[in-house]
Design an enzyme around this catalytic site. Structure first.
Site, PDB file in Angstrom:
ATOM      1  N   GLU A 172       0.838  -1.198   0.000  1.00 52.22           N
ATOM      2  CA  GLU A 172       0.000   0.000   0.000  1.00 52.22           C
ATOM      3  C   GLU A 172       0.872   1.246   0.000  1.00 52.22           C
ATOM      4  OE1 GLU A 172      -4.053  -1.260   2.464  1.00 52.22           O
ATOM      5  OE2 GLU A 172      -2.483  -0.050   3.427  1.00 52.22           O
TER       6      GLU A 172
ATOM      7  N   ARG B  79     -14.258  -8.653  15.100  1.00 49.48           N
ATOM      8  CA  ARG B  79     -14.252  -9.021  16.518  1.00 49.48           C
ATOM      9  C   ARG B  79     -14.410  -7.763  17.352  1.00 49.48           C
ATOM     10  NH1 ARG B  79      -9.291  -6.919  17.636  1.00 49.48           N
ATOM     11  NH2 ARG B  79      -7.641  -7.174  16.075  1.00 49.48           N
TER      12      ARG B  79
END
Length: 641
Positions: free
Chosen positions: A200, A297
């Site tokens: 990235e 999560r």
């Protein structure tokens, strides 16, 4: 509602889940390894089941053992906490296949967001902006290097299956790419059993903004606003806050709406966090904010969201897993005040944040703020798991008040002999850049000398130390200007009947007699017969007697390279007989999920090598001995002689 719950985790998050479950009348079952036999989460649960040896791979990461423990204990559901198996789609499926309730998103959602390359493509299709980069299948070093060159440096190498700051490397110079790639792949393979990476573009003025989302089985999805997790070290979050400072209502609505679209794209059920990277060079705006990843999560930093919304996110998880709809609609949710959380780690910033292990002979946290912890005085910090030992959370009407309250709370932290990052956290909070909300994710790395340097005791602390020496010498007439010792007439520090610790807070001194405190089976009966402890601004100072100061033994300056902590040798870069230069990389040690590089203290020759890749070593183990190189003049003299 679920009636019985096994928590497939340990430490602070296990204790956190137990607290909410107990309030809801749910029976709790803990699991534990050999290292956690007497851990706090084991003591707090209604029942506990042993699941294996200390290494996580043989206990907390063994899904079949955990499912068997749930079945044997009569648990109805499994809560994975965070880390370990919380984002493991195979484990989620196995839990459901065993007839148990999985307190988390569906396996297909975990898989959709678990691989960063696939997740980014999915987000692009859903209209969520993503950072420029390379997501291709060709993983050859040459291709990855070529793509990085094409994107333009700096770039970020990220493990496709990564999370929690693991498997990430920033590369500023093309010449460093190969080494960084190898290190990233090695860490990714060890942490996630998958060494694939993506590339990235690295944003030069980045802020880390994330949005808490929640979905239910009825198709409802809401957000609970954003958190700012910009203050990081090596991609690990240090201090988190909510809401994000400088976020306009317009930008908040756009970014939170993008997070909701991301969750809807994968039919998300349960708690999740959509993480964004923002280019803050011109302030926060939606058009300069890009999707990074989604964590399927509950997050470590969820308490700051709970504080500003007044919601219990673990209760939401349990209700949604029980089939209930979300407790609130989007219109029911709003922001109240500011909350900040600091992560207290068992590590020593002065030595490069090396993990610190051992018994907690003194462990005291502030009692007027929220402290989420899983250890007490008398417990032990082991080398097997993450070094986080507590989270300190404050909630105030304004951000400035929250910063001040948390900094003052850190003043009251007293932990010894395990080293902590308490003083480092305090320095971060009180820095002008953090107060002004101008920090970026690289701020800590750019200011390490200021934030993590060794501290000196104040005048008050020195007077306490001088008083200790006076009492050791039996000088009954001694009085110091802080009047610390007047109450201890006739006290001799090296007598075994008394053990004192002092806390200096804003120039005021409080002295505690731990031996004569109310009995507590987990409280140490003696601190140290060779000195007195003084805690100040998050630092622990031990004023030792002369015979305690007489230390002997070799150090790195003598050419002996010893293990600074227990760990696993994962790479050895030299061989016996090699010539090495000052600062040259010698070997890499892995401890508490992090890699630590040991380097040569001076030019010389490797005269002894006792370390080998794959071996486990204890703290203080001699790994390498280096003989210093002879100076040119000395060599010439020897030749002439």
């Amino acid at each position: 509602m679920i009636q019985s719950l096994l928590i497939a985790n340990r430490g602070e998050i296990a204790c956190r889940v137990i607290r909410t479950a107990r309030r809801l009348g749910i029976r709790t079952i803990a699991v534990y390894s050999d290292a956690d036999t007497t851990a706090l989460h084991v003591r707090e649960a209604d029942e506990a089941v042993h699941i294996g040896p200390s290494p996580a791979a043989e206990s907390y990461l063994d899904g079949q053992r955990i499912i068997r423990a749930a079945k044997d204990s009569g648990a109805q559901a499994i809560h994975p906490g965070y880390g370990f198996l919380s984002e493991n789609a195979d484990f989620a499926e196995a839990v459901k296949a065993a007839g148990l309730i999985w307190v988390g998103p569906d396996a297909k959602s975990i898989r959709a967001m678990g691989l960063k390359d696939a997740a980014k493509k999915l987000m692009q299709d859903a209209g969520v902006p993503t950072t420029p980069g390379y997501l291709g299948k060709d993983q050859s070093p040459d291709t990855l290097k070529a793509k990085a060159d094409e994107i333009g440096y700096p770039v970020l190498i990220k493990a496709v299956a990564g999370g929690g700051g693991k498997g990430m490397r920033r590369v500023d110079d093309p010449s460093d790419f190969a080494d960084m790639l190898a290190s990233c792949k090695r860490e990714a393979s060890a942490s996630f059993s998958d060494d694939r990476v993506l590339i990235e573009k690295y944003i030069l003025t980045p802020r880390h903004i994330e949005v808490q989302i929640f979905g239910d089985a009825q198709g409802n999805v809401v957000h609970l606003f954003e958190r700012d997790c910009t203050l990081q070290r090596r991609h690990q979050k240090v201090i988190e806050e909510a809401p994000a400072p400088g976020m306009s209502n317009e930008a908040r609505e756009a970014i939170c709406a993008a997070a909701v679209r991301a969750a809807q794209a994968v039919d998300y059920v349960g708690a999740g966090t959509v993480e964004f990277i923002a280019d803050a060079s011109q302030g926060l705006s939606a058009d300069r904010t890009w999707f990074m990843e989604m964590n399927t999560r509950l997050q470590v930093e969820h308490p700051v969201t709970e504080a500003i919304t007044g919601q219990d996110l673990v209760e939401w998880q349990l209700r949604v897993a029980s089939g209930e709809p979300l407790p609130c609609t989007q219109d029911d949710l709003s922001i109240h005040g500011y909350a900040i959380e600091a992560r207290l780690y068992a590590e020593d910033p002065v030595t490069g944040f090396l993990p610190s292990t051992g018994p907690l002979r003194v462990f005291s946290l502030p009692d007027d703020i929220r402290c989420d912890s899983a250890v007490m005085a008398g417990d032990e910090v082991t080398p097997f798991y993450d070094p986080m030992i507590a989270k300190l959370i404050v909630h105030e009407e304004t951000r400035a008040a929250a910063i001040d309250t948390l900094a003052e709370a850190i003043d009251d932290v007293a932990i010894w002999p395990v080293k902590t990052n308490a003083a480092f956290l305090r320095n971060c909070l009180l820095s002008d850049e953090f107060r002004d909300a101008t920090v970026t994710t690289g701020y800590i790395g750019d200011h390490l000398e200021t934030l993590a340097g060794a501290a000196e005791p104040s005048e008050a602390a020195w007077w306490i130390g001088a008083g200790a020496r006076a009492h050791i010498d039996g000088t009954a007439e001694y009085r110091d200007p802080y009047d610390v010792w007047s109450q201890w007439s006739g006290f001799r520090l090296n007598a075994p009947s008394r053990s004192l610790t002092a806390v200096v807070h804003k120039g005021e001194v409080r002295v505690f007699d731990l031996v004569q405190s109310p009995p507590d089976p987990f409280l140490p009966r003696e601190i140290d017969s060779d000195g007195i402890l003084v805690f100040e601004n998050g630092n622990a100072f031990l004023f030792e007697t002369p015979h305690a100061l007489a230390r002997t033994g070799a150090s790195a300056s003598d050419g002996e390279i010893k293990a600074p902590m227990p760990g696993k040798v994962i790479a050895v870069d030299i061989a016996q007989g090699d010539s090495v230069a000052n600062g040259q990389k010698l070997l890499t040690l892995e401890a508490m999920k992090m890699e630590h590089t040991l380097t040569a203290p001076f030019d010389g020759t490797v005269s002894e090598l006792s370390a080998e890749a794959g071996s486990q070593v204890k703290e203080g183990t001699l790994l390498i001995r280096i003989e210093p190189a002879k100076s040119t003049d000395a060599a010439a003299d020897a030749k002439d002689g």
